[in-house]
Design a protein around this motif. Structure first.
Motif, mmCIF file in Angstrom:
data_model
loop_
_atom_site.group_PDB
_atom_site.id
_atom_site.type_symbol
_atom_site.label_atom_id
_atom_site.label_comp_id
_atom_site.label_asym_id
_atom_site.label_seq_id
_atom_site.Cartn_x
_atom_site.Cartn_y
_atom_site.Cartn_z
ATOM 1 N N VAL A 578 39.230 39.067 45.905
ATOM 2 C CA VAL A 578 40.599 39.543 45.679
ATOM 3 C C VAL A 578 41.377 38.649 44.714
ATOM 4 C CG1 VAL A 578 40.770 40.697 47.920
ATOM 5 C CG2 VAL A 578 41.476 38.317 47.719
ATOM 6 N N ASP A 579 40.811 37.533 44.307
ATOM 7 C CA ASP A 579 41.540 36.616 43.431
ATOM 8 C C ASP A 579 41.707 37.243 42.048
ATOM 9 O OD1 ASP A 579 42.458 33.632 43.067
ATOM 10 O OD2 ASP A 579 41.261 34.144 41.301
ATOM 11 N N GLU A 580 42.956 37.405 41.618
ATOM 12 C CA GLU A 580 43.227 38.120 40.382
ATOM 13 C C GLU A 580 42.650 37.414 39.157
ATOM 14 O OE1 GLU A 580 46.194 39.059 43.484
ATOM 15 O OE2 GLU A 580 45.696 37.171 42.469
ATOM 16 N N GLU A 581 42.708 36.104 39.146
ATOM 17 C CA GLU A 581 42.215 35.371 37.973
ATOM 18 C C GLU A 581 40.707 35.554 37.808
ATOM 19 O OE1 GLU A 581 42.591 30.895 36.015
ATOM 20 O OE2 GLU A 581 43.313 31.282 38.051
ATOM 21 N N ILE A 582 39.986 35.501 38.916
ATOM 22 C CA ILE A 582 38.535 35.713 38.856
ATOM 23 C C ILE A 582 38.229 37.156 38.465
ATOM 24 C CG2 ILE A 582 36.410 35.732 40.192
ATOM 25 C CD1 ILE A 582 37.298 32.918 39.720
ATOM 26 N N ILE A 583 38.965 38.110 39.047
ATOM 27 C CA ILE A 583 38.734 39.526 38.727
ATOM 28 C C ILE A 583 39.002 39.785 37.249
ATOM 29 C CG2 ILE A 583 39.520 41.885 39.157
ATOM 30 C CD1 ILE A 583 40.052 41.048 42.068
ATOM 31 N N ASP A 584 40.068 39.192 36.716
ATOM 32 C CA ASP A 584 40.345 39.355 35.288
ATOM 33 C C ASP A 584 39.206 38.802 34.441
ATOM 34 O OD1 ASP A 584 42.696 40.741 35.478
ATOM 35 O OD2 ASP A 584 44.000 38.989 35.238
ATOM 36 N N ALA A 585 38.596 37.709 34.890
ATOM 37 C CA ALA A 585 37.446 37.163 34.165
ATOM 38 C C ALA A 585 36.281 38.144 34.196
ATOM 39 C CB ALA A 585 37.033 35.822 34.768
ATOM 40 N N PHE A 586 36.083 38.812 35.340
ATOM 41 C CA PHE A 586 35.053 39.855 35.411
ATOM 42 C C PHE A 586 35.346 40.966 34.406
ATOM 43 C CE2 PHE A 586 34.384 38.852 40.207
ATOM 44 C CZ PHE A 586 33.516 37.823 39.893
ATOM 45 N N TYR A 587 36.621 41.379 34.328
ATOM 46 C CA TYR A 587 36.988 42.443 33.401
ATOM 47 C C TYR A 587 36.726 42.013 31.952
ATOM 48 C CZ TYR A 587 39.411 44.920 37.226
ATOM 49 O OH TYR A 587 39.716 45.595 38.379
ATOM 50 N N ARG A 588 37.091 40.785 31.616
ATOM 51 C CA ARG A 588 36.851 40.313 30.244
ATOM 52 C C ARG A 588 35.357 40.256 29.956
ATOM 53 N NH1 ARG A 588 40.827 36.592 31.745
ATOM 54 N NH2 ARG A 588 39.268 34.922 31.921
ATOM 55 N N ALA A 589 34.586 39.850 30.959
ATOM 56 C CA ALA A 589 33.135 39.807 30.775
ATOM 57 C C ALA A 589 32.589 41.208 30.540
ATOM 58 C CB ALA A 589 32.479 39.164 31.997
ATOM 59 N N SER A 590 33.044 42.163 31.338
ATOM 60 C CA SER A 590 32.588 43.542 31.174
ATOM 61 C C SER A 590 32.938 44.070 29.783
ATOM 62 C CB SER A 590 33.227 44.430 32.248
ATOM 63 O OG SER A 590 32.916 45.789 32.038
ATOM 64 N N MET A 591 34.159 43.784 29.335
ATOM 65 C CA MET A 591 34.596 44.258 28.021
ATOM 66 C C MET A 591 33.792 43.612 26.896
ATOM 67 S SD MET A 591 38.661 44.168 29.007
ATOM 68 C CE MET A 591 39.327 44.516 27.402
ATOM 69 N N ALA A 592 33.231 42.423 27.177
ATOM 70 C CA ALA A 592 32.397 41.736 26.179
ATOM 71 C C ALA A 592 30.938 42.158 26.274
ATOM 72 C CB ALA A 592 32.519 40.226 26.361
ATOM 73 N N GLY A 593 30.626 43.069 27.209
ATOM 74 C CA GLY A 593 29.252 43.546 27.334
ATOM 75 C C GLY A 593 28.400 42.783 28.311
ATOM 76 N N VAL A 594 29.012 41.927 29.140
ATOM 77 C CA VAL A 594 28.254 41.161 30.132
ATOM 78 C C VAL A 594 28.075 42.017 31.386
ATOM 79 C CG1 VAL A 594 28.179 39.088 31.565
ATOM 80 C CG2 VAL A 594 29.196 38.983 29.278
ATOM 81 N N PRO A 595 26.837 42.300 31.822
ATOM 82 C CA PRO A 595 26.647 42.998 33.100
ATOM 83 C C PRO A 595 27.111 42.110 34.259
ATOM 84 C CG PRO A 595 24.646 43.065 31.761
ATOM 85 C CD PRO A 595 25.557 42.060 31.136
#
Length: 731
Positions: A578-595
């Motif tokens: 639920v941590d927003e900062e970690i979730i945002d990092a997941f989103y940035r990773a996804s947008m960069a093509g990281v599975p």
């Protein structure tokens, strides 16, 4: 990559997490609501109870677990939201909703799930139990001989315990304790015709359901074996209701109904102002008993005037009233689920001794210190035995004359724990023993205080952690004198040192005598028991200082690798995210093509599969026979995977308000095993729930447990049990 953290120019204390960076440009509404996600988790538990492909008594157990989960949800999460509204702290959640809006949505979903839960029991599970000779009946459905037996039982064992409390000008409305079952009774004076209200509390220390002999009952299968597995059960409140005339002699019982109250039972200990955390907590425990009501459950049939009186006297809102069919409080179904009917349970599981601790099975325990010196040992409970690994490690350490000191964290453990006994034995043998006891572990506070004092009386140095932080990490450190000097043996785990829950909780642990881990644990224990603000760590990430930053650093490394065209992925297994900062990092990773693959047992603030945001994020949830509890953090690291295990979930409290530890696993075979575990959990061929995002932007979980031909997909727990059995047989 080194995991060393710390800065010589910075104070480096555990209580000073670094300031989070400013988040990047990401859309509003990208976070799922925490409380609603938790209700979705409990809905998944309910779906297991609905699954007629599972053993019947295990479905009964899931019904009890659902009920217990709902109790805690109201006592803590709903109570917390209400408190924030009452105190003016109605700040919007990460999802963008205000607490009042969230409460409204919770009420709708909780009412729906509560009604569904009752219906599953009444329409599916209860008839299935009856077909197996296990019945839940009302008192008036019993044979006369059974009624007489219960009559005698009532007079001897129940009646002396009961205390009817009248309400009139001389008797104010009584205090109704949280989670207690109660009878609301209206009696009439036959002389005056005047009616009175009284409350009768159902004694909580008596069995929730009274078992009676089912022999000769007409619905019992004719071919059923004659043993204790075939029973009829009568709710305790039903027995009391049948003999209310004993409590009110000379009065007419007009009506009686069952109700139950849930109260705010979250703790608020002001540690900064407390001279002694132990005393402050004991005082708060007394206050918790009198928290405001947050839920009122009524068995069907309440008259409007009685219903209105309870709502008024308890000071509860109409939306917090739950009218349900009898019986209330299905947590008591654990008694039924415990019946000795092997054919109605999961097949028996016997944990095997972990690889590396018994290459050849023997009645004699392995020398733990020899085994750990040979190599790091990765444990996976409950498939690997807790008693022949962690428990044996500490027991041998307590008895070993060459062991000089034992240092241990304790968050939750059983009252008769062999872990506590081992620490006492070690202290009585003259060893230096330190126990970091977290007495603020929710709902275990009183038990923890009790055995903390038991440790103190035995000469163990007991410390209650750091002010303002819960000590949640799972650590053991044993210092041993050997021919070449002192050697430190360590255990870092994801689960509590509790032999009972270790048989049902899925957890991972690492036994090692690696010098860098030993050095790290020594420094950390010094921080926890004394003052060591400049400590650095080599193989550990330690919250609140470096778990968040360490994970974010590695996610950013994967993003950079993907942008450069190199291999990149992130794979994690947690209880909640639920941590927003970690979730945002997941989103940035996804947008960069990281599975990004996430195995999440409980709450997920992530929205998966959203175009332009999270197409590369997959979230799965595995529920079943064992409680998934381990935390694994894995990163591609350019085809040299880096893997951590530990106690921390991706929640604000774990990253910012707790002492948590992640340890890096360095053995290549063990790294591969942990990555494979995540991959197997994520596989489309494994039974699990998949998180999707609807067109409206709301997350939804879909269960995937059948293949195209209607066959059941792979059960992860069954698969791992059979794998361990084969490994044990091959030794």
């Amino acid at each position: 990559m080194s995991t060393q953290t710390g800065d010589e120019s910075a104070p480096g204390t555990l209580t000073a997490p670094p300031e989070p960076p400013v988040p990047g440009e990401l859309p509003e509404g990208r976070f799922a609501d925490r409380e609603l996600s938790w209700l979705q988790f409990n809905e998944r538990v309910l779906e297991l109870a609905e699954d007629d492909g599972l053993p019947l008594l295990e479905r009964v157990r899931f019904l009890a677990i659902f009920a217990s989960n709902m109790d805690e949800f109201f006592m803590v999460r709903v109570a917390g939201l209400k408190r924030r509204i009452a105190t003016g702290m109605a700040v919007a959640a990460a999802s963008g909703r205000l607490p009042r809006q969230v409460l409204e949505m919770i009420s709708i979903k909780a009412h729906e799930l509560s009604a569904r839960h009752a219906e599953v029991f009444a329409r599916q599970v209860q008839p299935a139990l009856a077909a197996e000779g296990i019945t839940l009946v009302h008192f008036d459905q019993l044979h006369e001989s059974e009624k007489e037996r219960l009559h005698k039982f009532f007079r001897k064992m129940i009646f002396p315990v009961l205390t009817p409390l009248a309400v009139d000008p001389a008797h104010p409305f009584p205090y109704i304790s949280g989670l207690s079952l109660n009878l609301a009774v209206i009696v009439r004076n036959p002389t005056t015709g005047k009616e009175h209200f009284a409350r009768v509390k159902v004694p909580p220390l008596l069995p929730r359901f009274i078992a009676v002999d089912a022999r000769g009952r007409p619905h019992r299968p004719e071919d059923a074996p004659d043993d204790d597995g075939f029973r009829s059960f009568v709710p305790l409140e039903d027995v009391i209701s049948s003999f209310l005339y004993y409590l009110f002699p000379g009065m007419d019982v007009v009506e009686h109904h069952v109700f139950r109250v849930t109260r705010n039972e979250d703790l608020e200990v002001e540690e900064d102002d407390a001279e002694n955390i132990l005393k402050a907590l004991e005082k708060e425990l007394l206050r918790r008993r009198f928290g405001p009501a947050v839920r009122l459950e009524l068995a069907g049939g309440f008259t409007p005037r009685l219903r209105e009186m309870l709502i008024r006297e308890l000071g509860i809102a109409e939306v917090d009233v739950y009218e349900l069919p009898s019986p209330l409080d299905l947590t008591g179904l654990n008694l039924v689920a415990d019946l000795e009917r092997p054919e109605l349970h999961y097949s028996q599981h016997v944990a095997s001794t972990a690889r590396g601790l018994a290459e050849v099975e023997s009645a004699k325990p392995v020398d733990m210190f020899d085994a750990i010196r040979a190599r790091d040992i990765l444990l996976h409970h409950p498939y690997d035995s807790f008693s022949t690994s962690v428990q044996q490690f500490l027991s041998q350490a307590a008895a070993d004359p060459y062991v000089l000191a034992i240092k241990q964290t304790l968050y939750r453990t059983s009252g008769d724990s062999p872990i506590v006994d081992a620490l006492i034995d070690a202290a009585e043998a003259g060893k230096q023993v330190l126990a970091i006891v977290e007495i603020k572990a929710r709902f275990d506070e009183e038990a923890n205080i009790s055995w903390a004092r038991k440790l103190e009386r035995a000469g163990v140095h007991v410390v209650y952690g750091i002010v303002g932080l819960k000590t949640h990490c799972k650590l053991s450190l044993v210092v041993r004198q050997e021919q070449d000097g002192l050697r430190r043996y360590c255990h870092v785990g994801t689960g509590n040192y509790n032999p009972k829950t270790a048989r049902q909780y899925e957890d991972i642990g690492l036994l090692t005598c690696a010098s860098d881990v030993g050095q790290d644990l020594t420094r950390l224990f010094n921080q926890l028991s004394g003052y060591a603000p400049r400590s650095k760590f080599h193989r550990l990430l330690v919250a609140p200082r470096s778990v968040r930053s360490g994970l974010l650093e590695r996610i950013e490394r994967e993003i950079a690798a993907a942008q450069a065209g190199r291999p990149a992925w992130v794979k994690m297994k947690v209880n909640s995210v639920v941590d927003e900062e970690i979730i945002d990092a997941f989103y940035r990773a996804s947008m960069a093509g990281v599975p990004v693959d996430l195995v999440v047992r409980g709450i997920s603030g992530v929205k998966a599969g959203v175009p332009g945001l999270s197409e590369n994020i997959r979230v799965r949830s595995v529920l079943g026979r064992f409680l998934e509890h381990s935390r694994i953090y894995a990163f591609a690291n350019e085809d040299d995977p880096e893997v951590f295990i530990g106690s921390a979930d991706l929640m604000h409290r774990n990253l910012d308000r707790r002492v948590e530890v992640l340890v890096r696993v360095t053995d290549s075979g063990q790294v591969e095993e942990l990555v494979n575990l995540i991959d197997l959990s994520m596989a489309d061929t494994t039974s699990s729930w998949h998180l999707d995002t609807e067109v409206g932007g709301e997350p939804v979980w879909q269960r995937h447990y059948l293949d195209e031909d209607g066959g059941r997909l792979l059960d992860l727990h069954d698969h791992l049990m059979s794998t361990r059995r084969r490994r044990s047989t091959d030794r």
